[in-house]
Design a protein around this motif. Structure first.
Motif, PDB file in Angstrom:
ATOM      1  N   GLY A 121      31.981 -78.791  19.956  1.00 27.35           N
ATOM      2  CA  GLY A 121      31.585 -77.736  20.620  1.00 27.35           C
ATOM      3  C   GLY A 121      32.213 -76.272  19.677  1.00 27.35           C
ATOM      4  N   TYR A 122      32.948 -76.342  18.950  1.00 25.28           N
ATOM      5  CA  TYR A 122      33.280 -75.058  18.180  1.00 25.28           C
ATOM      6  C   TYR A 122      32.399 -75.188  16.990  1.00 25.28           C
ATOM      7  CZ  TYR A 122      37.371 -74.248  20.550  1.00 25.28           C
ATOM      8  OH  TYR A 122      38.391 -73.673  21.622  1.00 25.28           O
ATOM      9  N   ILE A 123      31.510 -76.088  16.451  1.00 21.00           N
ATOM     10  CA  ILE A 123      30.540 -75.862  15.498  1.00 21.00           C
ATOM     11  C   ILE A 123      29.472 -74.994  16.296  1.00 21.00           C
ATOM     12  CG2 ILE A 123      28.324 -77.230  14.687  1.00 21.00           C
ATOM     13  CD1 ILE A 123      30.254 -79.452  14.072  1.00 21.00           C
ATOM     14  N   GLY A 124      29.158 -75.349  17.607  1.00 22.58           N
ATOM     15  CA  GLY A 124      28.411 -74.564  18.250  1.00 22.58           C
ATOM     16  C   GLY A 124      28.692 -73.148  18.472  1.00 22.58           C
ATOM     17  N   ARG A 125      29.947 -72.767  18.851  1.00 20.04           N
ATOM     18  CA  ARG A 125      30.413 -71.300  18.773  1.00 20.04           C
ATOM     19  C   ARG A 125      30.255 -70.790  17.463  1.00 20.04           C
ATOM     20  NH1 ARG A 125      32.602 -69.327  23.161  1.00 20.04           N
ATOM     21  NH2 ARG A 125      33.783 -67.809  22.096  1.00 20.04           N
ATOM     22  N   ILE A 126      30.535 -71.479  16.171  1.00 23.58           N
ATOM     23  CA  ILE A 126      30.194 -70.927  14.700  1.00 23.58           C
ATOM     24  C   ILE A 126      28.608 -70.748  14.586  1.00 23.58           C
ATOM     25  CG2 ILE A 126      30.310 -71.511  12.535  1.00 23.58           C
ATOM     26  CD1 ILE A 126      32.630 -72.912  12.931  1.00 23.58           C
ATOM     27  N   LEU A 127      27.795 -71.557  15.107  1.00 18.88           N
ATOM     28  CA  LEU A 127      26.373 -70.877  15.200  1.00 18.88           C
ATOM     29  C   LEU A 127      25.891 -69.935  15.945  1.00 18.88           C
ATOM     30  CD1 LEU A 127      24.835 -74.704  15.776  1.00 18.88           C
ATOM     31  CD2 LEU A 127      24.907 -73.630  13.544  1.00 18.88           C
ATOM     32  N   MET A 128      26.885 -69.561  17.160  1.00 19.67           N
ATOM     33  CA  MET A 128      26.433 -68.442  17.848  1.00 19.67           C
ATOM     34  C   MET A 128      27.032 -67.313  17.271  1.00 19.67           C
ATOM     35  SD  MET A 128      27.325 -69.884  21.702  1.00 19.67           S
ATOM     36  CE  MET A 128      26.609 -68.159  22.515  1.00 19.67           C
ATOM     37  N   HIS A 129      27.858 -67.423  16.180  1.00 24.62           N
ATOM     38  CA  HIS A 129      28.254 -66.130  15.403  1.00 24.62           C
ATOM     39  C   HIS A 129      27.029 -65.558  14.772  1.00 24.62           C
ATOM     40  CE1 HIS A 129      30.653 -63.282  13.078  1.00 24.62           C
ATOM     41  NE2 HIS A 129      30.033 -63.763  12.079  1.00 24.62           N
ATOM     42  N   SER A 130      26.582 -66.537  13.957  1.00 22.03           N
ATOM     43  CA  SER A 130      25.369 -66.175  13.123  1.00 22.03           C
ATOM     44  C   SER A 130      24.113 -65.682  13.900  1.00 22.03           C
ATOM     45  CB  SER A 130      24.801 -67.365  12.423  1.00 22.03           C
ATOM     46  OG  SER A 130      25.803 -68.070  11.305  1.00 22.03           O
ATOM     47  N   ASN A 131      23.982 -66.514  15.276  1.00 19.67           N
ATOM     48  CA  ASN A 131      22.813 -66.031  16.057  1.00 19.67           C
ATOM     49  C   ASN A 131      23.623 -66.017  17.615  1.00 19.67           C
ATOM     50  OD1 ASN A 131      20.545 -65.614  17.405  1.00 19.67           O
ATOM     51  ND2 ASN A 131      19.682 -67.307  16.991  1.00 19.67           N
ATOM     52  N   PRO A 132      23.807 -64.985  18.109  1.00 20.49           N
ATOM     53  CA  PRO A 132      24.503 -65.329  19.324  1.00 20.49           C
ATOM     54  C   PRO A 132      23.257 -65.789  20.517  1.00 20.49           C
ATOM     55  CG  PRO A 132      25.272 -63.089  18.313  1.00 20.49           C
ATOM     56  CD  PRO A 132      24.104 -63.718  17.725  1.00 20.49           C
ATOM     57  N   TRP A 133      22.147 -65.620  20.256  1.00 22.89           N
ATOM     58  CA  TRP A 133      20.990 -66.038  21.065  1.00 22.89           C
ATOM     59  C   TRP A 133      20.880 -67.616  20.974  1.00 22.89           C
ATOM     60  CZ3 TRP A 133      19.483 -63.336  24.976  1.00 22.89           C
ATOM     61  CH2 TRP A 133      19.767 -61.951  25.100  1.00 22.89           C
ATOM     62  N   SER A 134      21.497 -67.913  19.993  1.00 19.68           N
ATOM     63  CA  SER A 134      20.986 -69.553  19.543  1.00 19.68           C
ATOM     64  C   SER A 134      21.292 -70.398  20.828  1.00 19.68           C
ATOM     65  CB  SER A 134      21.873 -70.026  18.325  1.00 19.68           C
ATOM     66  OG  SER A 134      21.954 -71.515  18.103  1.00 19.68           O
ATOM     67  N   CYS A 190      16.745 -57.023  21.601  1.00 21.65           N
ATOM     68  CA  CYS A 190      17.632 -58.143  22.214  1.00 21.65           C
ATOM     69  C   CYS A 190      19.011 -58.107  21.554  1.00 21.65           C
ATOM     70  CB  CYS A 190      16.878 -59.650  21.602  1.00 21.65           C
ATOM     71  SG  CYS A 190      15.500 -60.161  22.267  1.00 21.65           S
ATOM     72  N   PRO A 191      19.818 -57.161  22.122  1.00 21.32           N
ATOM     73  CA  PRO A 191      21.165 -56.840  21.555  1.00 21.32           C
ATOM     74  C   PRO A 191      22.017 -58.120  22.012  1.00 21.32           C
ATOM     75  CG  PRO A 191      20.618 -55.659  23.561  1.00 21.32           C
ATOM     76  CD  PRO A 191      19.601 -56.254  23.192  1.00 21.32           C
ATOM     77  N   VAL A 192      23.387 -57.978  21.195  1.00 15.73           N
ATOM     78  CA  VAL A 192      24.306 -58.865  21.237  1.00 15.73           C
ATOM     79  C   VAL A 192      24.984 -58.821  22.659  1.00 15.73           C
ATOM     80  CG1 VAL A 192      26.586 -59.612  20.694  1.00 15.73           C
ATOM     81  CG2 VAL A 192      25.041 -59.192  18.945  1.00 15.73           C
ATOM     82  N   GLU A 193      24.949 -57.531  23.188  1.00 13.76           N
ATOM     83  CA  GLU A 193      25.474 -57.457  24.403  1.00 13.76           C
ATOM     84  C   GLU A 193      24.732 -57.880  25.636  1.00 13.76           C
ATOM     85  OE1 GLU A 193      26.950 -54.405  21.381  1.00 13.76           O
ATOM     86  OE2 GLU A 193      24.940 -55.055  22.225  1.00 13.76           O
ATOM     87  N   ALA A 194      23.661 -58.084  25.416  1.00 13.03           N
ATOM     88  CA  ALA A 194      22.936 -58.493  26.544  1.00 13.03           C
ATOM     89  C   ALA A 194      22.933 -60.284  26.491  1.00 13.03           C
ATOM     90  CB  ALA A 194      21.258 -58.383  26.220  1.00 13.03           C
ATOM     91  N   THR A 195      23.565 -60.912  25.790  1.00 11.91           N
ATOM     92  CA  THR A 195      23.840 -62.297  25.650  1.00 11.91           C
ATOM     93  C   THR A 195      24.694 -62.712  26.803  1.00 11.91           C
ATOM     94  OG1 THR A 195      25.655 -62.440  24.061  1.00 11.91           O
ATOM     95  CG2 THR A 195      23.483 -62.425  23.418  1.00 11.91           C
ATOM     96  N   THR A 196      24.908 -63.968  27.217  1.00 14.92           N
ATOM     97  CA  THR A 196      25.890 -64.277  28.287  1.00 14.92           C
ATOM     98  C   THR A 196      27.298 -63.988  28.081  1.00 14.92           C
ATOM     99  OG1 THR A 196      24.500 -66.332  28.727  1.00 14.92           O
ATOM    100  CG2 THR A 196      26.505 -66.454  29.447  1.00 14.92           C
ATOM    101  N   TYR A 197      27.806 -64.072  26.629  1.00 15.70           N
ATOM    102  CA  TYR A 197      28.980 -63.827  26.488  1.00 15.70           C
ATOM    103  C   TYR A 197      29.148 -62.271  26.086  1.00 15.70           C
ATOM    104  CZ  TYR A 197      29.790 -68.795  26.485  1.00 15.70           C
ATOM    105  OH  TYR A 197      30.018 -70.254  27.081  1.00 15.70           O
ATOM    106  N   GLY A 198      28.234 -61.708  25.472  1.00 19.63           N
ATOM    107  CA  GLY A 198      28.309 -60.255  25.178  1.00 19.63           C
ATOM    108  C   GLY A 198      28.928 -60.072  23.864  1.00 19.63           C
ATOM    109  N   TYR A 199      29.139 -61.058  22.898  1.00 24.73           N
ATOM    110  CA  TYR A 199      29.717 -60.919  21.658  1.00 24.73           C
ATOM    111  C   TYR A 199      29.422 -62.015  20.883  1.00 24.73           C
ATOM    112  CZ  TYR A 199      33.022 -64.202  23.390  1.00 24.73           C
ATOM    113  OH  TYR A 199      33.626 -65.499  23.989  1.00 24.73           O
TER     114      TYR A 199
END
Length: 307
Positions: free
Chosen positions: A71-84, A15-24
């Motif tokens: 919204g930006y709390i959500g993006r910070i959570l996605m840094h820890s886990n892009p699949w969050s 489940c690589p980062v590249e496969a997420t919706t944003y890819g990063y």
């Protein structure tokens, strides 16, 4: 995103980062910066609103800042886990709808600008501007919110596409509303500044004041920031989930984050309570401190104006 990744909940070899919706992994520094700016703006707007009693302007701005923070709390959570899933849902729902609150704050000023400089120059009765543009903004907010919620909870590609289409419709409607607002505001100012012969001495003095001109400059900058962001979001969403624009973080930071930060900062720094005190209850204030009663012919009252 391929069906093979439907069960991914964390970054692994399968489940690589590249496969997420944003890819990063969303950049922590940039998102923490935006979060801090909007959190600070939230506090300042509350204090400014309470001090100058610009109630509806305060509500619009604080709601905008609050939803940006979530919204930006959500993006910070996605840094820890892009699949969050929680992080993705928070940021897609909140960052989509937040700018509609800032545009509402801009819309609220036109009624008072018309009453201050002269309702004879307006194509519409001053009180109509609030009802028309806030109504349109609410429709945009509902469409974007419904789209964000549908996309966030989607269990199939078709449902996710439905959510995307609702968001696109809402943002397109928001851009259309912004353009109509800009046209009516430009027409009003052109007519008001072309003909000063029918304006009161108070209005003449206000329109020449540096504070008033700075307020108009701040409104214009905020308007342009919101408009640029909306156009970017349309381009981002029409390409479908996981398209090249959506997967470009630098473009998101500049065209979403920076544009709305600029709008929020200008609406805070050039707050109407200080730079355009004519939005204060029942007073027309000239730069030299002369007070005059507000024009009550456009639906005003002797009670405080809930701006």
């Amino acid at each position: 995103m391929s069906d093979q990744y439907n069960d991914c909940t964390a970054v692994t070899a399968s489940c690589p980062v590249e496969a997420t919706t944003y890819g990063y992994r969303p950049n922590t520094g940039a998102n923490a910066f935006f979060l801090a700016i909007f959190a600070l703006g939230l506090g300042i707007q509350l204090l400014q609103g309470l001090k100058w009693r610009t109630w509806t302007f305060m509500i619009a701005m604080t709601l905008g800042c609050f939803t940006e923070v979530i919204g930006y709390i959500g993006r910070i959570l996605m840094h820890s886990n892009p699949w969050s899933e929680a992080g993705f849902n928070m940021q897609i729902c909140c960052l989509i709808i937040a700018p509609a609150f800032f545009s509402a704050a801009v819309y609220l000023t036109l009624k008072h600008l018309v009453l201050t400089l002269g309702s004879q120059y307006s194509r519409l009765p001053a009180r109509w501007y609030t009802w028309i543009f806030i109504g349109c903004d609410l429709l945009s907010l509902v469409l974007q919110g419904a789209g964000g919620g549908t996309a966030a909870s989607a269990s199939s590609q078709s449902t996710q596409d439905l959510g995307s289409n609702l968001m696109i419709t809402g943002i397109v409607w928001q851009v259309f509303t912004l353009l109509v607002f800009a046209a009516l505001a430009a027409d009003f100012f052109f007519r008001a500044y072309r003909d000063g012969s029918n304006q009161t001495a108070l209005a003449m003095e206000i329109r020449r004041s540096s504070k008033f001109l700075l307020f108009l400059a701040g409104l214009t900058i905020a308007f342009l920031g919101i408009a640029i962001r909306c156009i970017y979001r349309i381009a981002e969403l029409v390409g479908g989930w996981g398209n090249d624009i959506m997967r470009n973080e630098a473009e998101f930071i500049v065209l979403e984050g920076v544009m709305i930060v600029i709008g929020a900062i200008t609406l805070t720094v050039f707050h109407p309570g200080y730079f355009f005190p004519q939005m204060a209850p029942n007073k027309q204030v000239a730069p030299n401190g002369i007070l005059g009663e507000k024009d009550l012919s456009e639906g005003g009252s002797s009670t405080p104006d809930r701006v």
